[in-house]
Design a protein around this motif. Structure first.
Motif, PDB file in Angstrom:
ATOM      1  N   ILE A  28       0.963  -1.137   0.017  1.00 63.98           N
ATOM      2  CA  ILE A  28       0.156  -0.025  -0.080  1.00 63.98           C
ATOM      3  C   ILE A  28       0.806   1.170  -0.056  1.00 63.98           C
ATOM      4  CG2 ILE A  28      -1.738   1.237   1.248  1.00 63.98           C
ATOM      5  CD1 ILE A  28      -2.552  -1.448   2.599  1.00 63.98           C
ATOM      6  N   LYS A  29       0.641   1.876  -1.253  1.00 67.30           N
ATOM      7  CA  LYS A  29       1.642   3.169  -1.289  1.00 67.30           C
ATOM      8  C   LYS A  29       0.879   4.318  -0.251  1.00 67.30           C
ATOM      9  CE  LYS A  29       3.858   1.846  -5.419  1.00 67.30           C
ATOM     10  NZ  LYS A  29       3.297   0.412  -5.382  1.00 67.30           N
ATOM     11  N   LEU A  30       1.752   5.266  -0.134  1.00 64.04           N
ATOM     12  CA  LEU A  30       1.280   6.695   0.585  1.00 64.04           C
ATOM     13  C   LEU A  30       0.282   7.157   0.114  1.00 64.04           C
ATOM     14  CD1 LEU A  30       1.995   7.994   3.464  1.00 64.04           C
ATOM     15  CD2 LEU A  30       3.507   9.418   1.753  1.00 64.04           C
ATOM     16  N   GLY A  31      -0.739   7.570   0.472  1.00 62.54           N
ATOM     17  CA  GLY A  31      -1.953   8.416  -0.223  1.00 62.54           C
ATOM     18  C   GLY A  31      -2.909   7.556  -1.052  1.00 62.54           C
ATOM     19  N   GLU A  32      -2.746   6.095  -1.044  1.00 61.36           N
ATOM     20  CA  GLU A  32      -3.632   5.424  -1.746  1.00 61.36           C
ATOM     21  C   GLU A  32      -4.800   4.998  -1.132  1.00 61.36           C
ATOM     22  OE1 GLU A  32      -1.612   2.711  -5.190  1.00 61.36           O
ATOM     23  OE2 GLU A  32      -0.949   2.007  -3.049  1.00 61.36           O
ATOM     24  N   ILE A  33      -5.908   4.388  -1.916  1.00 62.29           N
ATOM     25  CA  ILE A  33      -6.939   3.652  -1.113  1.00 62.29           C
ATOM     26  C   ILE A  33      -6.610   2.010  -2.068  1.00 62.29           C
ATOM     27  CG2 ILE A  33      -9.297   2.938  -1.150  1.00 62.29           C
ATOM     28  CD1 ILE A  33     -10.000   5.761  -1.451  1.00 62.29           C
ATOM     29  N   VAL A  34      -6.247   1.308  -1.323  1.00 58.13           N
ATOM     30  CA  VAL A  34      -5.877  -0.018  -1.730  1.00 58.13           C
ATOM     31  C   VAL A  34      -7.162  -0.874  -1.101  1.00 58.13           C
ATOM     32  CG1 VAL A  34      -4.575  -2.243  -1.856  1.00 58.13           C
ATOM     33  CG2 VAL A  34      -3.510   0.152  -2.089  1.00 58.13           C
ATOM     34  N   ALA A  35      -7.611  -1.789  -2.007  1.00 54.93           N
ATOM     35  CA  ALA A  35      -8.768  -2.680  -1.805  1.00 54.93           C
ATOM     36  C   ALA A  35      -8.478  -4.177  -1.699  1.00 54.93           C
ATOM     37  CB  ALA A  35     -10.002  -2.509  -2.875  1.00 54.93           C
ATOM     38  N   LEU A  36      -9.043  -5.067  -0.877  1.00 56.56           N
ATOM     39  CA  LEU A  36      -9.058  -6.385  -0.727  1.00 56.56           C
ATOM     40  C   LEU A  36     -10.123  -6.900  -0.941  1.00 56.56           C
ATOM     41  CD1 LEU A  36      -7.120  -8.895  -0.586  1.00 56.56           C
ATOM     42  CD2 LEU A  36      -7.289  -8.703   1.760  1.00 56.56           C
ATOM     43  N   ILE A  37     -10.696  -7.676  -2.046  1.00 57.21           N
ATOM     44  CA  ILE A  37     -12.012  -8.317  -2.107  1.00 57.21           C
ATOM     45  C   ILE A  37     -11.794  -9.643  -2.310  1.00 57.21           C
ATOM     46  CG2 ILE A  37     -12.735  -6.323  -3.345  1.00 57.21           C
ATOM     47  CD1 ILE A  37     -12.807  -7.739  -6.000  1.00 57.21           C
ATOM     48  N   GLY A  38     -12.833 -10.178  -1.900  1.00 58.99           N
ATOM     49  CA  GLY A  38     -13.059 -11.800  -2.056  1.00 58.99           C
ATOM     50  C   GLY A  38     -14.218 -12.366  -1.413  1.00 58.99           C
ATOM     51  N   ALA A  39     -14.437 -13.625  -1.557  1.00 65.44           N
ATOM     52  CA  ALA A  39     -15.800 -14.381  -0.927  1.00 65.44           C
ATOM     53  C   ALA A  39     -15.818 -14.462   0.580  1.00 65.44           C
ATOM     54  CB  ALA A  39     -16.184 -15.490  -1.474  1.00 65.44           C
ATOM     55  N   ASN A  40     -16.877 -14.196   1.083  1.00 66.67           N
ATOM     56  CA  ASN A  40     -16.919 -14.763   2.538  1.00 66.67           C
ATOM     57  C   ASN A  40     -15.991 -15.946   3.050  1.00 66.67           C
ATOM     58  OD1 ASN A  40     -17.475 -14.321   5.372  1.00 66.67           O
ATOM     59  ND2 ASN A  40     -19.027 -15.683   5.232  1.00 66.67           N
ATOM     60  N   GLY A  41     -14.965 -15.759   3.861  1.00 72.06           N
ATOM     61  CA  GLY A  41     -14.055 -16.743   4.461  1.00 72.06           C
ATOM     62  C   GLY A  41     -12.717 -16.919   3.615  1.00 72.06           C
ATOM     63  N   ALA A  42     -12.537 -15.902   2.483  1.00 70.63           N
ATOM     64  CA  ALA A  42     -11.491 -15.912   1.835  1.00 70.63           C
ATOM     65  C   ALA A  42     -10.083 -15.756   2.366  1.00 70.63           C
ATOM     66  CB  ALA A  42     -11.317 -15.195   0.503  1.00 70.63           C
ATOM     67  N   GLY A  43     -10.256 -15.103   3.484  1.00 69.72           N
ATOM     68  CA  GLY A  43      -9.030 -14.774   4.160  1.00 69.72           C
ATOM     69  C   GLY A  43      -8.737 -13.152   4.285  1.00 69.72           C
ATOM     70  N   LYS A  44      -9.690 -12.375   4.111  1.00 63.33           N
ATOM     71  CA  LYS A  44      -9.427 -11.156   4.093  1.00 63.33           C
ATOM     72  C   LYS A  44      -9.351 -10.262   5.259  1.00 63.33           C
ATOM     73  CE  LYS A  44     -13.322  -9.880   2.028  1.00 63.33           C
ATOM     74  NZ  LYS A  44     -13.799 -11.295   2.246  1.00 63.33           N
ATOM     75  N   THR A  45     -10.271 -10.889   6.258  1.00 62.09           N
ATOM     76  CA  THR A  45     -10.243 -10.322   7.722  1.00 62.09           C
ATOM     77  C   THR A  45      -8.894 -10.789   8.173  1.00 62.09           C
ATOM     78  OG1 THR A  45     -12.530 -10.027   7.868  1.00 62.09           O
ATOM     79  CG2 THR A  45     -11.226 -10.335  10.116  1.00 62.09           C
ATOM     80  N   THR A  46      -8.457 -11.969   8.247  1.00 63.94           N
ATOM     81  CA  THR A  46      -7.242 -12.472   8.506  1.00 63.94           C
ATOM     82  C   THR A  46      -6.047 -11.685   8.164  1.00 63.94           C
ATOM     83  OG1 THR A  46      -8.002 -14.647   8.694  1.00 63.94           O
ATOM     84  CG2 THR A  46      -5.838 -14.587   8.871  1.00 63.94           C
ATOM     85  N   THR A  47      -5.968 -11.458   6.897  1.00 65.29           N
ATOM     86  CA  THR A  47      -4.996 -10.521   6.295  1.00 65.29           C
ATOM     87  C   THR A  47      -4.953  -9.068   7.123  1.00 65.29           C
ATOM     88  OG1 THR A  47      -5.232 -11.407   4.252  1.00 65.29           O
ATOM     89  CG2 THR A  47      -4.114  -9.367   4.347  1.00 65.29           C
ATOM     90  N   MET A  48      -5.975  -8.815   7.388  1.00 64.77           N
ATOM     91  CA  MET A  48      -6.162  -7.234   8.166  1.00 64.77           C
ATOM     92  C   MET A  48      -5.506  -7.547   9.566  1.00 64.77           C
ATOM     93  SD  MET A  48      -8.956  -4.442   8.217  1.00 64.77           S
ATOM     94  CE  MET A  48      -8.532  -3.857   6.501  1.00 64.77           C
ATOM     95  N   MET A  49      -6.209  -8.487  10.128  1.00 62.57           N
ATOM     96  CA  MET A  49      -5.726  -8.875  11.688  1.00 62.57           C
ATOM     97  C   MET A  49      -4.282  -9.209  11.795  1.00 62.57           C
ATOM     98  SD  MET A  49      -8.407  -7.990  13.190  1.00 62.57           S
ATOM     99  CE  MET A  49      -8.022  -8.674  14.811  1.00 62.57           C
TER     100      MET A  49
END
Length: 248
Positions: A28-49
């Motif tokens: 994630i570069k300074l000043g960006e909005i970066v999105a992580l998309i995927g189905a429920n259970g894909a691991g998105k929240t785990t990535t953030m945590m």
């Protein structure tokens, strides 16, 4: 926007012995909005945590603002001015709106700047000013989401992590939330956005990643991902009703 504020480099993470992330890399570069998309259970929240060390990365490394934070305790990571609005909002329901915002301000450690920060978040979300003395648990779902974001902003983050901010909200409230995210980014805030709502997320994001079963499978600009047939088939076919309601 050339320098990376956050780098996740080939990170593996587990819950107990169960692997959830499999060599995930993103930046994630300074000043960006970066999105992580995927189905429920894909691991998105785990990535953030995992950025906060819960769960701890078992392999790979996480670098924030040039510093390796992979093994730092969670409270020390928060002090580096990374703030999170978690999935499910998780406000303090028995505290008032004002008390929730005061809790968020503790990280900033600047009592003299509290009024300025308060004015900023209540300008962004005027309803919070009107509800200042109301208990958080009595707010509507949309108001609670606004409070969760505002509480995170009171810590003056360099990087704001938003986990499913549109979850369970009416389409018009979703539109308000995404407009607020866009305004915050225009003011210079870097945002990492985890979402199932692919259309609105990729329209908003500078860049995005697609996650499937704990792996990053695609990346590109928001427009590039929106144009991919596999992304449209997997994540946009169910959004037709919402797009009509919001006028998108």
């Amino acid at each position: 926007m050339s320098s990376s504020l956050l780098e996740i480099d080939t990170v593996t993470a587990c819950y107990g012995r169960l692997p959830v992330l499999h060599g995930v890399s993103l930046d994630i570069k300074l000043g960006e909005i970066v999105a992580l998309i995927g189905a429920n259970g894909a691991g998105k929240t785990t990535t953030m945590m995992t950025i906060f060390g819960r769960p701890r990365a078992s392999r790979g490394r996480i670098v924030f603002d040039g510093r390796d934070i992979t093994q730092l305790p969670t409270h020390e990571i928060a002090r580096l001015r990374i703030a999170q609005s978690p999935e499910g909002r998780r406000i303090f329901p028995r505290m008032t709106v004002m008390e929730n915002l005061q809790m968020g301000a503790i990280i900033a450690g600047d009592p003299d700047g509290f009024d300025h920060d308060l004015d900023r978040v209540t300008t962004l979300f005027p309803v919070l000013k009107a509800r200042a003395d109301q208990r958080g648990g009595t707010l509507s779902g949309g108001e609670q989401q606004m409070l969760a974001i505002a509480r995170a902003l009171m810590g003056r983050p360099k990087l704001l992590l938003l986990d499913e901010p549109s979850l369970g909200l009416a389409p018009l409230i979703v539109k308000q939330i995404f407009a607020a995210i866009k305004e915050l980014n225009r003011d210079g805030l870097t945002v990492f956005l985890v979402e199932q709502n692919a259309y609105h997320t990729l329209k908003l994001a500078d860049r995005g990643y697609v996650m499937v079963n704990g792996n990053i499978t695609l990346s590109g600009t928001g427009d590039e991902l929106l144009a991919r047939k596999e992304v449209r088939a997997a994540y946009l076919e169910g959004d037709t009703a919402m797009l009509k309601e919001t006028g998108a």
